[in-house]
Design a protein around this motif. Structure first.
Motif, PDB file in Angstrom:
ATOM      1  N   ILE A  42       0.813  -1.223   0.000  1.00 46.71           N
ATOM      2  CA  ILE A  42       0.000   0.000   0.000  1.00 46.71           C
ATOM      3  C   ILE A  42       0.840   1.265   0.000  1.00 46.71           C
ATOM      4  O   ILE A  42       0.718   2.121  -0.876  1.00 46.71           O
ATOM      5  CB  ILE A  42      -0.905   0.073   1.249  1.00 46.71           C
ATOM      6  N   THR A  43       1.764   1.319   0.957  1.00 44.58           N
ATOM      7  CA  THR A  43       2.475   2.583   1.127  1.00 44.58           C
ATOM      8  C   THR A  43       3.354   2.880  -0.092  1.00 44.58           C
ATOM      9  O   THR A  43       3.485   4.032  -0.489  1.00 44.58           O
ATOM     10  CB  THR A  43       3.289   2.551   2.427  1.00 44.58           C
ATOM     11  N   GLU A  44       3.905   1.814  -0.725  1.00 39.32           N
ATOM     12  CA  GLU A  44       4.656   2.024  -1.973  1.00 39.32           C
ATOM     13  C   GLU A  44       3.701   2.451  -3.091  1.00 39.32           C
ATOM     14  O   GLU A  44       3.992   3.345  -3.869  1.00 39.32           O
ATOM     15  CB  GLU A  44       5.385   0.744  -2.371  1.00 39.32           C
ATOM     16  N   MET A  45       2.536   1.810  -3.119  1.00 36.34           N
ATOM     17  CA  MET A  45       1.546   2.195  -4.142  1.00 36.34           C
ATOM     18  C   MET A  45       1.333   3.699  -4.094  1.00 36.34           C
ATOM     19  O   MET A  45       1.306   4.376  -5.134  1.00 36.34           O
ATOM     20  CB  MET A  45       0.211   1.493  -3.898  1.00 36.34           C
ATOM     21  N   MET A  46       1.237   4.239  -2.871  1.00 33.29           N
ATOM     22  CA  MET A  46       0.990   5.680  -2.728  1.00 33.29           C
ATOM     23  C   MET A  46       2.084   6.474  -3.433  1.00 33.29           C
ATOM     24  O   MET A  46       1.815   7.389  -4.208  1.00 33.29           O
ATOM     25  CB  MET A  46       0.937   6.066  -1.241  1.00 33.29           C
TER      26      MET A  46
ATOM     27  N   GLU B 223     -12.345  -0.945   2.084  1.00 36.79           N
ATOM     28  CA  GLU B 223     -11.291  -0.254   2.800  1.00 36.79           C
ATOM     29  C   GLU B 223     -11.466   1.226   2.510  1.00 36.79           C
ATOM     30  O   GLU B 223     -11.957   1.602   1.463  1.00 36.79           O
ATOM     31  CB  GLU B 223      -9.928  -0.741   2.317  1.00 36.79           C
ATOM     32  N   ASN B 224     -11.060   2.050   3.472  1.00 29.99           N
ATOM     33  CA  ASN B 224     -11.313   3.480   3.333  1.00 29.99           C
ATOM     34  C   ASN B 224     -10.056   4.286   3.605  1.00 29.99           C
ATOM     35  O   ASN B 224      -9.945   4.982   4.622  1.00 29.99           O
ATOM     36  CB  ASN B 224     -12.441   3.877   4.295  1.00 29.99           C
ATOM     37  N   PRO B 225      -9.096   4.196   2.680  1.00 28.81           N
ATOM     38  CA  PRO B 225      -7.794   4.840   2.913  1.00 28.81           C
ATOM     39  C   PRO B 225      -7.908   6.311   3.277  1.00 28.81           C
ATOM     40  O   PRO B 225      -7.097   6.808   4.063  1.00 28.81           O
ATOM     41  CB  PRO B 225      -7.055   4.639   1.601  1.00 28.81           C
ATOM     42  N   LEU B 226      -8.924   6.985   2.785  1.00 34.43           N
ATOM     43  CA  LEU B 226      -8.983   8.425   3.051  1.00 34.43           C
ATOM     44  C   LEU B 226      -9.428   8.739   4.478  1.00 34.43           C
ATOM     45  O   LEU B 226      -9.684   9.900   4.819  1.00 34.43           O
ATOM     46  CB  LEU B 226      -9.842   9.138   2.016  1.00 34.43           C
ATOM     47  N   LEU B 227      -9.544   7.708   5.313  1.00 35.63           N
ATOM     48  CA  LEU B 227      -9.631   7.947   6.771  1.00 35.63           C
ATOM     49  C   LEU B 227      -8.556   7.172   7.497  1.00 35.63           C
ATOM     50  O   LEU B 227      -8.124   7.536   8.575  1.00 35.63           O
ATOM     51  CB  LEU B 227     -11.001   7.530   7.309  1.00 35.63           C
TER      52      LEU B 227
ATOM     53  N   HIS C  34      -2.434  14.983   2.401  1.00 34.37           N
ATOM     54  CA  HIS C  34      -1.542  14.514   1.354  1.00 34.37           C
ATOM     55  C   HIS C  34      -2.095  13.270   0.675  1.00 34.37           C
ATOM     56  O   HIS C  34      -2.086  13.146  -0.554  1.00 34.37           O
ATOM     57  CB  HIS C  34      -0.148  14.232   1.918  1.00 34.37           C
ATOM     58  N   ALA C  35      -2.672  12.355   1.498  1.00 32.39           N
ATOM     59  CA  ALA C  35      -3.209  11.114   0.927  1.00 32.39           C
ATOM     60  C   ALA C  35      -4.279  11.432  -0.108  1.00 32.39           C
ATOM     61  O   ALA C  35      -4.319  10.851  -1.196  1.00 32.39           O
ATOM     62  CB  ALA C  35      -3.787  10.245   2.035  1.00 32.39           C
TER      63      ALA C  35
END
Ligand SMILES: Nc1nc2c(c(=O)[nH]1)N[C@H]1C(S)=C(S)[C@@H](COP(=O)(O)OP(=O)(O)OC[C@H]3O[C@@H](n4cnc5c(=O)[nH]c(N)nc54)[C@H](O)[C@@H]3O)O[C@H]1N2
Ligand SMILES: Nc1nc2c(c(=O)[nH]1)N[C@H]1C(S)=C(S)[C@@H](COP(=O)(O)OP(=O)(O)OC[C@H]3O[C@@H](n4cnc5c(=O)[nH]c(N)nc54)[C@H](O)[C@@H]3O)O[C@H]1N2
Ligand SMILES: Cc1cc2nc3c(=O)[nH]c(=O)nc-3n(C[C@H](O)[C@H](O)[C@H](O)COP(=O)(O)O)c2cc1C
Ligand code: SF4
Ligand code: SF4
Ligand code: SF4
Ligand code: SF4
Ligand code: SF4
Ligand code: FES
Ligand code: FES
Ligand SMILES: [Mo]
Lengths: 533, 910, 154
Positions: free
Chosen positions: B595-599, B615-619, B626-627
């Protein structure tokens, strides 16, 4: 008796004699200080005596001899072995008492009459109580104390149990379960550690005999406890003492310390190799605290509520371990049995019911107090013979025997002998041996209501029949007393009493109906009359 | 061993140790038993189970009587029936108005449940006695009431709250005699007590005196399934009403993981299922706005767009909330159709350091033991975990170990958590100093020769290298770095290495992993368990408590960039194995991104399309401002969820999935137990199960692009998906739906159909071989961002019992929201005063990256200089706008647990 | 002792091991220290012994000898058991009730004196019995009792 053990005891006796001989040739002044006597000035008397004490005299603090009516009591024995007793002593009168010439003694007529108070008793468990120093170990040992223990330790535990079985000793806490069986039961459970708990809660109104024992002969109780522990395979014992009985706790605490110092407790008792630790615990009030399973909850830090049995404490008691729970009086009877043999004890009392019972005698009697009589003695002998009958020429109307869990007798039942368990099928039991004589100052119904109300107040509230049933019994009694009850209410009352007795969880509820059932039995007509109105 | 006895003349055989009541129940004849809960010890309070036993005096309570051979029991003689009737009449007379069926204001009959049944069966029609006064109802809990006026003081609720089940002890029987009542400490309202609203008391109440505020009106059916929230994996029985809505969740005594318990979320957190916000139709962004469309339009649209991004430009995030089958299909779709291994899920933000470390040191990334082992352990170390809040039912089992079995509990946490009340020792390290603490503990074990040499010599490697490193960690040094007294560190080490009985368990959570030292922390824990030999035997082991209901399964199913299902690491062999299994089509053969590399790749524009389920990455991602910029850079984003959350709101397509309640499948919990999820209600709106949506999409794409893989996505039922996974995944090869339905949950590894499953791992060897590997780490900087003059406080983020992560689900479960409606900023009273904010004041918290507002809460749980905020979003405020995106170099997990903030007052109250 | 939780915790640590069986001894200790069981102190006891506060409270409320509320400056208990009742306890009880009076009359003792019944003082042999501030007295006459009450009111 094996040598090492008897040697150990012998050396204890020597040192005891040595201590006592320090007082050789001096005047011995014994002041009886007990829970009751201290409530009528015994302390002040003791203090006054201490100050007034001449060089050639020494003072001894004993427990009470049970003659509550005479408290505070002082006895003086001069070197001439001429001795005097002073009753209802007061601080003011101590000076006179100490001088041999002075004739200040109790009025002789009372004295003679009162002689029966002791003559008509047979005191095994109370032996020496009131005469021996209750604050040091020496008097007890000098008077043959711990011989029973020495005897026991030189037998196998099984033999000790056998001896006690032969004596026929049954528990004096009220349930009269054979002591030997209980010990055997715990012993046979292969799960250690096992525990012994001495039940000195004595939370039942009208009973003050365990206090009396702890205050007067603490070492006899302790000796019995050590023997019971040995027989049951126990190495930790707790003496559980009523929260209010501070004097008892004080004296027991001392006794325990002295026993440790004398090698009567600890890891090599009388160099027999037997080890026992004894700790003292205090209760926190309530009749039901005396129930053995409630007592366990208290010791473990839980609510004051009984536990369902089975399992019985001998299988799973304190912390789930096999636990022997005995009443103070039960254990205080044990040294005699070991010292003199089970047969000797069995020889006393009635056919089936062996030994003596300590009675707490009170109410409308000339000579209230703590008395010891053989099983089989009649109520008449106790109330009239020992107790001197009803004061101020009043009439005996009823007798409350065995406290709130038991019933009420009419005077006509005076010739009933005391014995374990029910002494009348209407629900009258000897219980822990409380006998309260009643005269016309208090009606039967009032008395019944008091006992019923007491049971309702003391109901712990855990189980439904007792919690809900006992107050409703009181309510019904009230409606009867206030005269607006119907015949059917009387029926309800009987049924409710029977229901609560039959359905309740612990002994409190299982006996809460007895006062009512006995009164319905003996005084049914009077009640019927009251309720017709 | 069994016992034979007779009941009302009929012989019956019962198991040894059964009570007379058990025998009666088994015989099928009815007798009241108001105070005896089937799963708890007899109390003996109600006296309604009275019987007659030949040879036994009176009327014993059957619940307390052990059944014995040859016993002759009578339940139906006139005498004993009259006796029970009498007791029941007194019981009913406890109520102010005391009819067996009292008609309340509304005129509808009020039913006292078990009591009414008992009364009926004893022919009680009219009150025998007048009723009596009772204490007032405690309605302080938003979810349920405790109504004394219909309480019979049976004490079952008390038992359930105490040692019968939960070991919480919020309520007890108070007072004595008729004054007896059920209540909390000092007569305070329940809501002010330690009550967790778990509802266990309610579930055992025989009269309904404890009852939810709005009781269900009808129950049409009951479906046994698994809780959708946390990794403990409790069994639940969903009660469904005539309108096909879940109206209650019951605990499941049969479930081996939860043994009859539930927490507040499992019991009362289900109402999100029918919440009006549920996504009911696919949405496509049309000129800026998300617009409802049909499935065909939506899926064709997705198919056409995704076709442009096959290969390295595509990445997908799988759902640890969805089933194993959903996850398996999603990774299969990504690899086979999208030709990409950029597959990951929230474990990356969670236990990736634990998994990373365990893979290196042991060769497998799972919890080694079971909840059962907690109950058999002599010592439990709970480090960096707030189990009471986050794994409540597992926590109850830990408390049972302490209270019932006398295990010693050691809590290691900068924050005072509820568990500290039960702890022998509470070590309070400065945040980010666990390596020093754990190395120092290890050194004590070495120095005091508490080392398990047999384990170290026989079953580990690289011991000497490691020893050299930890030798530096003297107690004095550790005390200086961690702030924990040398004595306590030493004591903890001794208890852990040499418990009085059984073994020792290491239990950890996000306090260990979510640091730049995360992997170092995890290795230090493993090393400790090796040197003490507390691994691979009953009552011992290592437990990274898994978070999401199916985060374990999501990994097992291959939702990882570097491995096929069952952690079969991508290699020539595994690739060819799965090529054969999946119809001999080519598969990508290089490890994908996490995930973090994907970002980062999204930032560079190298990843252009993303498919996110559940999944709710924006929280949940750190540094949200930044996300969000990053996600905005995507050319095509598909979100498949049950709610329109923050991430869905910026998606190009949103697809409505069904929730756990509307589909069949399996979850795998924290103790590796695979359990059935069963459909309880029909899908909401047009929503479809995740696997079905993905299969449909895969087939469309296969057709469009002539990939010829349609047959690879043709399943009639999830059981077929499971079977395919089992056939290709050794660790679960022996597990089938048929077995799960018959036996209940099964713990992997379970290689063969007759294998019973595995309670604890590493009894004799390790997946990586015969030896576990010591991996030494030194204590590094406490954290990347430490307090400064402008940002003087450390912000520690985490969770609260009543909310789930961002709150997407729990904000929509009224019972849970009612218990925690506002964001609470936990701080010490000292800090509150220093920065001039009052207890209960609405304030704001600022970091270099963002701010939030919430209510100041003074609490002795916090140390001066540290504040704690759960990362749930309430009133539009969330912690992750503030958190730092510094990463642990080995696992890529963000440092959620430490960043620098300052407190500020806000003028206008909200 | 003042209401310092930590001070009390320290005291408890020193005198009571962390065992469930220490609950009653610890509660006795509180009662001895404060004359009753203050809420905060019960919490500390629970904390120290590892017993939930509700269970500490549940136990405390079940024992009649434990006080949950601060008593007035004097506590007088009149034994109203059978033996005492019969021997004059009834009169003593009435006498005390009268002396207590109610809030209305100001020379009454109700705000300095807590009056309770005892179901038995175990002084049946020297009935009637009353307890004043923890000290029992037997053979109490109305005159004597009057004096005692006057004492208390000062
Ligand atoms: N109610 C609820 N339950 C949940 C979840 C939820 O959102 N809500 N989420 C689930 C998920 S996905 C997960 S991963 C788990 C997480 O479960 P936990 O790991 O228990 O979760 P956290 O609350 O994030 O953090 C745990 C503790 O780490 C402590 N801590 C912080 N820094 C340090 C440190 O440097 N050293 C040490 N020793 N401790 C530190 C914090 O004070 C906190 O108490 O919970 C699961 N269960
Ligand atoms: N500050 C801070 N941030 C953190 C953490 C922290 O401790 N502090 N913890 C981190 C950790 S450990 C984790 S695990 C993450 C969790 O982060 P996320 O996994 O993003 O959080 P959730 O809200 O659980 O997301 C689950 C989503 O799945 C949806 N859903 C539920 N059931 C289904 C289903 O059956 N199908 C589909 N398709 N969707 C479903 C829900 O609606 C919800 O939107 O957060 C991380 N973020
Ligand atoms: C309500 C109730 C109160 C009791 N009180 C006492 C008591 O104060 N002292 C006592 O020794 N036994 C008491 N008992 C009896 C005990 O439960 C137990 O039977 C006894 O201590 C056993 O000792 P024993 O066999 O030596 O008599 C009580 C029982 C009940 C049900
Ligand atoms: S019988 Fe009375 S005292 Fe005994 S348990 Fe039941 S309620 Fe409590
Ligand atoms: S809800 Fe749970 S915690 Fe609260 S009182 Fe009931 S059982 Fe105890
Ligand atoms: S609330 Fe229910 S469970 Fe609790 S005591 Fe009352 S009736 Fe029993
Ligand atoms: S502990 Fe976890 S799995 Fe169990 S009920 Fe609570 S949230 Fe659900
Ligand atoms: S002190 Fe004696 S007389 Fe007075 S109530 Fe108690 S037992 Fe009865
Ligand atoms: S005076 Fe001592 S027992 Fe009565
Ligand atoms: S069920 Fe047996 S007493 Fe309640
Ligand atoms: Mo997580």
């Amino acid at each position: 008796m094996t040598d090492s053990i008897s040697d150990a005891l012998e050396s204890l006796r020597k040192s005891a004699d040595a201590h006592r001989s320090m007082h050789g040739g001096k005047t011995r002044v014994v002041v009886q200080v007990g829970h009751c006597s201290q409530a009528v000035g015994a302390r002040d008397v003791a203090d006054a005596l201490a100050n007034a004490l001449p060089e050639d005299a020494y003072m001894v603090i004993a427990g009470c001899d049970g003659a509550c009516f005479a408290a505070p009591k002082v006895s003086v024995t001069f070197p001439s072995s001429d001795s005097r007793e002073y009753w209802n002593m007061s601080a003011e009168r101590v000076r006179g008492a100490l001088n041999e010439g002075a004739a200040d003694s109790s009025p002789s007529d009372r004295f003679c009459a009162a002689a029966d108070f002791f003559n008509k008793q047979s005191r095994l468990t109370l032996d020496g109580c009131g005469g021996m120093d209750a604050t040091v170990i020496d008097d007890y040992i000098a008077n043959g104390g711990y011989r029973g223990l020495a005897q026991a330790l030189s037998m196998t535990p099984e033999d000790v149990i056998h001896e006690v079985r032969a004596s026929g000793l049954r528990g004096r806490g009220g349930a009269y379960f054979p002591a030997a069986l209980k010990w055997q039961g715990a012993r046979s459970v292969r799960n250690t550690p096992r525990y012994l708990v001495v039940n000195c809660e004595e939370g039942e109104p009208g009973i003050f005999k365990d206090r009396h024992l702890m205050e007067g002969v603490p070492h006899r109780l302790l000796e019995g406890a050590i023997i019971a522990a040995y027989a049951s395979g126990v190495h930790t014992a707790y003496i559980y003492i009523n929260a209010e009985a501070n004097l008892s706790a004080e004296r027991m605490q001392r006794a325990v310390e002295q026993a440790y110092a004398a090698g009567l407790l600890g890891d090599d008792i009388l160099s027999s190799g037997f080890a026992l630790d004894v700790r003292i615990m205090r209760g926190a009030g309530g009749y039901v605290c005396g129930d053995e399973t409630t007592l366990l909850n208290t010791m473990e830090g839980y609510r004051r509520e009984p536990r369902q049995r089975p399992p019985f404490p001998t299988e799973a008691g304190l912390w789930g371990k096999p636990t022997v729970i005995n009443n103070a009086e039960t254990l205080a009877s044990v040294p005699y049995i070991l010292a003199n043999g089970g047969e000797a004890f069995a020889a006393i009392g009635a056919e089936a019911d062996k030994g003596t019972k300590i009675i707490s005698l009170s109410g409308a009697v000339q000579r209230p107090g703590v008395v010891e009589a053989p099983m089989g003695t009649t109520l008449r002998e106790i109330i009239y013979g020992i107790g001197g009958g009803i004061p101020d020429g009043k009439e005996l109307t009823a007798i409350a025997v065995g406290g709130p869990s038991s019933g009420i007798f009419p005077a006509s039942m005076l010739d009933t002998p005391i014995k374990p368990g029910f002494i009348h099928e209407s629900g009258v039991m000897l219980g822990a041996g409380g006998i309260i004589a009643l005269d016309e100052r208090m009606s039967i119904v009032q008395t019944m209501r008091k006992l019923a109300a007491y049971n309702a107040d003391e109901s712990c509230g855990k189980c439904t029949p007792c919690r809900e049933g006992t107050p409703r019994m009181v309510a019904l009694v009230d409606s009867i007393m206030s005269g607006n009850a119907s015949a059917s209410d009387l029926n309800d009352l009987r049924r409710l009493a029977e229901l609560v007795n039959a359905a309740s969880l612990c002994g409190l509820g299982q006996a809460a109906g007895n006062p009512i059932l006995s009164v319905l039995h003996f005084f049914g007509d009077e009640l019927a009359m009251m309720s017709e109105a | 061993m069994s016992v034979t006895l007779s009941i009302n003349g009929h012989g019956i055989e019962v198991h040894d140790g059964a009570s007379v009541l058990d025998a009666i129940n088994q015989s099928g004849s009815y007798i009241p038993q108001l105070c005896k809960d089937p799963d708890m010890k007899p109390i003996g309070a109600c006296r309604t189970c009275l019987v007659q036993i030949e040879g036994v005096r009176g009327y014993p309570a059957s619940c307390g009587q052990p059944a014995a051979d040859g016993m002759r029991i009578w339940t139906d003689t006139p005498e004993v029936q009259a006796m029970r009737k009498g007791v029941l009449e007194l019981t009913l007379a406890m109520f102010p108005s005391n009819d067996a069926k009292e008609t309340n204001g509304a005129g509808s009959a009020k039913d006292y449940r078990e009591l009414s049944i008992a009364a009926d069966s004893h022919g009680i029609t009219t009150p025998r006695w007048s009723g009596r006064e009772r204490e007032t109802t405690d309605a302080s809990n938003p979810v349920f009431n405790i109504a004394m006026e219909s309480c019979i003081l049976c004490q079952r609720c008390v038992q359930a709250c105490q040692d019968g089940h939960q070991f919480i002890g919020a309520i007890d029987m108070l007072g004595a005699g008729t004054q007896g009542r059920i209540g909390a400490f000092a007569e305070k309202p329940l809501i002010e007590s330690v009550c967790t609203t778990c509802g266990q008391c309610l579930s055992v109440c025989p009269t309904g005196a404890i009852e939810v505020k709005v009781p269900p009106l009808s129950i049409a059916k009951e479906v046994t399934t698994t809780c959708p929230y946390c990794g403990v994996g409790c069994g639940v029985k969903a009660q469904v009403d005539d309108n096909d809505r879940i109206v209650a969740m019951l605990d499941d005594p049969e479930n081996q993981s939860s043994v009859g318990m539930l927490c507040v979320k499992g019991r009362f957190g289900y109402s999100f299922v029918n919440h009006e916000d549920r996504l009911t139709a696919p949405l496509i962004r049309k000129n800026g706005a998300l617009t409802e469309v049909g499935w065909d339009e939506a899926l064709d649209y997705v198919a056409v767009n995704l076709a442009k991004y096959r290969g390295d430009a595509f990445a997908t995030l799988c759902s640890a909330k969805a089933t194993n089958e959903d996850g398996y299909i999603q990774q299969k779709f990504a690899r086979l159709v999208m030709q990409s291994n950029h597959i990951d899920h929230c474990t990356r933000l969670c236990h990736s350091p634990s998994v990373e470390a365990m893979l290196t040191a042991l060769g497998s990334g799972a919890t080694s033991n079971s909840y059962q082992d907690y109950e058999e352990a002599g010592c439990l170390v709970i480090i960096g975990s707030d189990a009471n809040a986050n794994h409540p039912v597992a926590a109850s089992r830990m408390r049972r170990a302490v209270i019932e079995h006398g295990a010693k509990l050691i809590v290691i946490n900068p924050r005072r958590i509820e568990m500290c009340d039960f702890a022998e020792l509470w070590l309070r390290p400065r945040p980010g100093t666990d390596v020093a603490l754990l190395n120092a503990m290890a050194k004590v074990i070495l120095d005091e020769d508490l080392t398990d040499w047999e384990f170290v010599n026989g079953r580990t490697e690289d011991f000497e290298e490691w020893r050299e490193v930890v030798d530096k960690y003297t107690l004095e040094y550790a005390e200086r770095v961690t702030g924990v007294s040398a004595a306590d560190i030493a004591e903890a080490a001794r208890i852990y290495a040499a418990p009085e009985f059984g073994g020792s368990c290491l239990i950890w959570g996000m306090g260990i992993t979510q640091h730049t030292m995360g992997t170092a922390n995890a290795h230090s824990l493993l090393n400790l368990s090796f040197v003490a030999g507390q691994l691979g035997k009953p009552g011992s082991g290592i437990s990274p408590l898994r978070g999401q209901n199916n985060v374990q399964g999501c990994g097992d199913a291959g939702c990882l960039p570097n491995a096929f299902p069952g952690y079969q690491i991508i290699s020539e062999d595994t690739v060819s194995k799965f090529q054969q299994a999946w119809g001999n089509h080519i598969l990508p053969d290089e490890e994908g991104l996490v995930i973090t590399e994907m970002m980062t790749y999204m930032d560079f524009g190298r990843i252009k399309a993303m498919y996110i389920t559940g999944e709710n990455p924006l929280l949940s991602e750190p540094n949200l401002h930044h996300a969000e910029e990053t996600f905005q850079k995507l050319e095509f984003l598909v979100v498949q969820d049950i709610f329109l959350h923050e991430t869905a709101a910026i998606a190009d397509v949103v697809l409505p999935a069904t929730s756990f309640a509307e589909k069949d499948g399996t979850f795998t919990n924290s103790e590796r137990r695979v359990q059935r999820v069963r459909k309880a209600v029909e899908p909401i709106g047009a929503s479809r199960p995740d696997w079905e949506i993905l299969c449909d999409l895969a087939q469309r794409m296969s057709r469009d692009l002539a990939l010829g893989v349609e047959d690879q996505f043709a399943y009639a039922h999830p059981s077929e998906i499971w079977q395919e996974m089992a056939d290709n995944t050794p660790i679960v090869a022996g597990i089938s739906y048929e077995r799960l339905n018959r036996e209940g949950g099964i713990q992997w590894p379970c290689p063969t159909p007759n294998h019973p499953g595995t309670r604890y791992l590493y009894e004799s060897d390790f997946p990586r071989g015969s030896r576990a590997k010591f991996v030494a780490f030194d204590q590094g900087p406490q954290a990347e961002e430490m307090p400064s003059r402008r940002f003087p406080l450390i912000l520690n983020t985490g969770r609260v019992l009543y909310h789930w992560h961002g709150g997407t689900m729990t904000r929509r479960a009224s019972s849970l929201l009612a218990r925690a409606p506002e964001l609470q900023i936990n701080m010490s009273a000292e800090d509150g005063e220093r920065y001039g904010v009052a207890d209960g004041e609405w304030i704001s918290l600022k970091s270099r990256r963002g701010l939030l507002e919430g209510r100041a809460l003074y609490t002795d749980k916090m140390r001066v200089g540290e504040v704690f905020v759960p990362f749930v979003k309430l009133q539009e405020h969330a912690a992750n706008f503030l958190t730092s995106d510094a990463l642990d170099p080995f696992s890529g997990i963000p440092e959620y647990k430490v960043c620098a903030v300052r407190i500020e007052r806000v003028s206008e109250e909200q | 002792m003042n209401n310092d939780r930590n001070e009390l915790r320290g005291l408890l640590r020193r005198s009571f091991p962390r065992e469930h069986g220490q609950l009653l001894p610890a509660l006795h200790f509180l009662q001895h220290e404060f004359g009753y069981l203050p809420e905060w102190a019960m919490e500390v006891v629970g904390w120290h012994l590892g017993i939930p506060s509700s269970e500490v409270y549940g136990a405390a409320t079940s024992y009649t000898e434990l006080r949950l509320h601060k008593p007035r400056s004097h506590v007088v208990r009149v034994c109203t058991g059978l033996g005492c009742w019969l021997n004059g306890g009834e009169q003593l009880w009435e006498q005390a009730r009268a002396a207590i009076g109610d809030a209305s009359d100001n020379d009454a003792l109700h705000d300095v004196l807590t009056l309770e019944q005892s179901s038995c003082g175990y002084l049946c042999g020297v009935a009637p019995a009353v307890e004043v501030d923890g000290v029992w007295q037997g053979r109490v006459t109305p005159e004597l009792f009057g004096g005692i009450l006057r004492e208390a009111s000062r």
